[in-house]
Scaffold this motif. Structure first.
Motif, short mmCIF file in Angstrom:
data_model
loop_
_atom_site.label_atom_id
_atom_site.label_comp_id
_atom_site.label_asym_id
_atom_site.label_seq_id
_atom_site.Cartn_x
_atom_site.Cartn_y
_atom_site.Cartn_z
N THR A 34 -3.20 -4.95 -9.75
CA THR A 34 -4.48 -4.88 -10.44
C THR A 34 -4.28 -4.56 -11.93
OG1 THR A 34 -4.62 -2.72 -9.40
CG2 THR A 34 -6.02 -4.43 -8.50
N SER A 70 -11.77 4.24 -3.94
CA SER A 70 -10.65 5.05 -4.40
C SER A 70 -10.29 5.99 -3.27
CB SER A 70 -11.05 5.82 -5.66
OG SER A 70 -10.35 7.04 -5.69
N LYS A 71 -9.04 5.90 -2.84
CA LYS A 71 -8.62 6.73 -1.72
C LYS A 71 -8.79 8.21 -2.05
CE LYS A 71 -4.79 4.31 -1.43
NZ LYS A 71 -3.41 3.95 -1.13
N PRO A 116 0.81 -1.22 0.00
CA PRO A 116 0.00 0.00 0.00
C PRO A 116 0.85 1.26 0.00
CG PRO A 116 0.12 -0.88 2.21
CD PRO A 116 0.81 -1.87 1.32
N GLU A 117 0.33 2.28 -0.65
CA GLU A 117 0.96 3.58 -0.52
C GLU A 117 0.33 4.25 0.71
OE1 GLU A 117 0.62 6.27 -3.85
OE2 GLU A 117 1.77 7.80 -2.77
N GLY A 136 -11.48 -2.83 -1.34
CA GLY A 136 -10.69 -3.33 -2.47
C GLY A 136 -9.35 -3.87 -2.00
N HIS A 137 -8.74 -3.15 -1.07
CA HIS A 137 -7.46 -3.61 -0.54
C HIS A 137 -7.61 -4.95 0.20
CE1 HIS A 137 -6.60 0.85 -0.76
NE2 HIS A 137 -5.64 0.32 -1.50
N LEU A 170 -11.49 -4.87 -7.42
CA LEU A 170 -12.81 -5.10 -6.85
C LEU A 170 -13.62 -3.81 -6.89
CD1 LEU A 170 -14.94 -6.62 -5.18
CD2 LEU A 170 -13.63 -6.04 -3.14
N HIS A 188 -9.28 0.29 1.97
CA HIS A 188 -10.71 0.07 1.74
C HIS A 188 -10.97 -1.39 1.37
CE1 HIS A 188 -9.62 0.36 -2.47
NE2 HIS A 188 -9.23 1.62 -2.34
P1 ATP Z 1 -6.55 3.80 -4.69
O1 ATP Z 1 -6.93 4.00 -6.12
O2 ATP Z 1 -7.70 3.61 -3.79
O3 ATP Z 1 -5.57 4.83 -4.20
P2 ATP Z 1 -4.30 2.18 -5.07
O4 ATP Z 1 -4.23 1.00 -5.96
O5 ATP Z 1 -3.62 3.40 -5.53
O6 ATP Z 1 -5.80 2.43 -4.68
P3 ATP Z 1 -2.39 1.24 -3.20
O7 ATP Z 1 -2.16 1.68 -1.82
O8 ATP Z 1 -1.36 1.54 -4.22
O9 ATP Z 1 -3.78 1.86 -3.63
O10 ATP Z 1 -2.78 -0.30 -3.24
C1 ATP Z 1 -2.15 -1.34 -2.57
C2 ATP Z 1 -2.51 -2.64 -3.25
O11 ATP Z 1 -3.92 -2.85 -3.22
C3 ATP Z 1 -2.10 -2.63 -4.71
O12 ATP Z 1 -1.48 -3.85 -5.01
C4 ATP Z 1 -3.39 -2.46 -5.44
O13 ATP Z 1 -3.35 -3.04 -6.70
C5 ATP Z 1 -4.41 -3.12 -4.51
N1 ATP Z 1 -5.75 -2.56 -4.68
C6 ATP Z 1 -6.10 -1.26 -4.60
N2 ATP Z 1 -7.40 -1.09 -4.88
C7 ATP Z 1 -7.91 -2.31 -5.13
C8 ATP Z 1 -9.19 -2.82 -5.49
N3 ATP Z 1 -10.24 -2.02 -5.64
N4 ATP Z 1 -9.32 -4.15 -5.68
C9 ATP Z 1 -8.29 -4.97 -5.52
N5 ATP Z 1 -7.05 -4.57 -5.20
C10 ATP Z 1 -6.85 -3.26 -5.00
#
Ligand code: ATP
Ligand code: MG
Length: 532
Positions: free
Chosen positions: A225, A264-265, A29-30, A38-39, A256, A36
């Motif tokens: 993803t 989306s954060k 995660p960043e 999705g994570h 997801l 959320h």
């Molecule tokens: P956001 O768009 O909410 O900022 P992100 O992908 O930028 O999400 P990260 O913190 O980079 O957020 O994500 C950490 C991990 O979680 C990554 O491997 C990412 O692919 C995965 N991830 C993020 N959102 C989802 C989702 N909706 N479904 C499945 N995996 C996800």
């Protein structure tokens, strides 16, 4: 190992070919927001692969952008993982590798595979071309190695302004894959980094940092993803050209998406800034901390991830699937209690003595014990369980239709006491009869057995089914996503632990939001109907 999904198939093959000894995955995660739902899916996939193959699972903070990352996000992400039971073997930070990234950037420059560009971000975009048109080389593309190294060092020493220069990989401005058109791999940022503070003013981009971190940590399967599918070639290009030993492979699955939910954060942050929700852990949000506040159980979230599984197709999951997983879990563990949300007073005229009734705390789980309630001559029922006149489909109390009180006998209307049009109370006759046929059953509480309660009821946060697709999310906010009601609940609530989830019989699942001045908040309705 059974082929649970396409990633398992790949791993089985890799193990058969003796490509790896230990399977290692990571969750990266960043730290620029809370996790959320999705994570949770990404976590489920990565954690379970490592578990199923007796491998290792790392938590890596992808913290290469000082502008948006904060320590508080780190702390909350860790809390969320612990809550879900996803304990990491090691915790890593991309920022621990800043020296190494720098070294590899120099290596690329020395191999004539990277150059300092003076073009502005806007021009870089313009020169990059489009799907139809090839890109154009930057006029600075052919700088010599010495000049590039000297400028990169100056970038590092803070001798340029933000945006004045950047480092780009020298790949192919005509590539069909736009990502490969000389991607930026380092940029200048003067914000203080939450961890390395002011030590650096140049930061690697996601594409440059991620693959190298995967390699350093000897991750075997780097799962991300689908939107990164075109970045895979760059991932491979970087690892090959910095000549690093361990080459992990990237695999993609679909994000997801859930109906009525934002994942989306950036958008969640926007709602918080616009004061449409009360922070990251607002119970109406599908952030993991919001879900925890709402009353979701870790088991329900994990069961949901298991049920929907991993896919390569973009799709949107119906929220009812998630709610059903929660309902199933809450049904097993919740303490049954009677509460009235819209109170209507009933006076039972022929009940001279109170009746003592023994009732179970859970219908299927005797180990949760039982308690006694008392039927007195004054009780509350819910306004919704009464209609002065109605047809037979309304299986509750009307002038012509009696109704059974749950765990007790039957009541029948004698007189409706009104002041102008407002009903003050209803006078009823009680018929002591245990076995009944074809009669509605309603819940109730004796006035003497009840405590005044504030109920916080939740509706969906959005009125649109696919809010991720909406341009202006403020326009699809449900203004009635929180409703406050004042009702009653059994006095017995005083003896119930704050952490215990409750089922208000015939209504839904609730949690004790505040015990001292009795506030209950709704987790979920018993069925999918929106009642309030
Ligand atoms: P956001 O768009 O909410 O900022 P992100 O992908 O930028 O999400 P990260 O913190 O980079 O957020 O994500 C950490 C991990 O979680 C990554 O491997 C990412 O692919 C995965 N991830 C993020 N959102 C989802 C989702 N909706 N479904 C499945 N995996 C996800
Ligand atoms: Mg991201």
């Amino acid at each position: 190992m059974k082929k649970k999904n396409f990633i398992y198939k790949i791993i089985n093959k890799d193990l058969k070919n003796k490509k790896y000894k230990t399977i290692k995955t990571r969750f990266p995660p960043e730290p620029n927001g809370y996790l959320h739902i999705g994570h949770a899916l990404s976590l489920y996939i990565n954690f379970n692969i490592s578990k199923d193959y007796n491998g290792k699972f790392y938590l890596r903070f992808d913290d290469t952008n000082p502008k948006t990352e904060k320590k508080i996000y780190i702390e909350n992400i860790k809390k969320d993982l612990i809550w879900l039971g996803y304990i990491w073997h090691k915790k890593k930070y991309a920022s621990d590798y800043f020296n190494i990234y720098y070294k590899y950037a120099i290596k690329l420059i020395k191999k004539k595979l990277a150059y300092i560009d003076d073009l502005s971000i806007k021009d870089i975009k313009k020169y990059r071309g489009s799907l139809k048109n090839p890109g154009i080389n930057s006029p600075f593309r052919d700088r010599n190695i010495k000049e590039n190294i000297s400028m990169f060092k100056k970038m590092k020493n803070g001798e340029y302004k933000e945006g004045e220069k950047c480092l780009r990989a020298k790949i192919d401005m005509k590539s069909k894959n736009i990502i490969l058109r000389d991607p930026v791999i380092y940029r200048i940022k003067y914000n203080s980094h939450y961890k390395t503070k002011k030590k650096w003013c140049i930061y690697p981009t996601y594409d440059f940092a991620h693959c190298i971190a995967d390699s350093i940590e000897k991750i075997t399967h780097s799962i991300c993803t689908l939107e990164f599918i075109n970045n895979r070639l760059l991932y491979e290009w970087i690892l090959k050209n910095i000549s690093i030993n361990h080459i992990p492979k990237q695999y993609e699955f679909s994000k997801l998406n859930i109906t009525y939910t934002i994942t989306s954060k950036r958008k969640i942050k926007y709602l918080i800034n616009k004061k449409k929700v009360n922070g990251w852990n607002d119970p109406r949000l599908m952030t993991l901390s919001g879900m925890k506040n709402r009353g979701f159980t870790p088991k329900s979230i994990i069961d949901f991830c298991k049920l929907i599984g991993v896919s390569k197709k973009e799709h949107i999951i119906d929220i009812s699937i998630l709610e059903n997983c929660l309902r199933k879990d809450l049904n097993k563990i919740s303490f049954r209690i009677m509460g009235v949300i819209n109170p209507l007073k009933i006076k039972i005229k022929n009940l001279k003595k109170k009746i003592k009734i023994k009732i179970p705390n859970h219908p299927q789980n005797p180990s949760m014990g039982y308690r006694y309630i008392y039927l007195h001559s004054s009780i509350y029922i819910d306004e919704e369980d009464f209609k002065e006149n109605s047809n037979e489909q309304f299986k509750r109390l009307t002038i012509n239709q009696s109704v059974k009180l749950r765990y007790a006998g039957i009541i029948k209307i004698k007189k409706i006491i009104k002041k102008e049009d407002k009903i003050l109370h209803i006078e009823c006759i009680y018929i002591h009869k245990k076995k009944t046929k074809n009669i509605g059953i309603i819940h109730w509480i004796s006035l003497k057995n009840s405590l005044k309660t504030k109920y916080i009821l939740y509706n969906k946060l959005f009125i649109s089914k696919d809010p991720n697709k909406e341009k202006n999310i403020l326009s699809i906010i449900n203004e009635k996503s929180i409703i406050i009601k004042y009702g009653y609940i059994e006095k017995y609530i005083k003896y119930i632990n704050k952490k215990t989830s409750l089922q208000l019989e015939r209504i839904g699942y609730f949690k004790l939001f505040k015990k001292s001045n009795l506030i209950l908040s709704q987790i979920l309705l018993l069925n999918n109907k929106n009642k309030f």
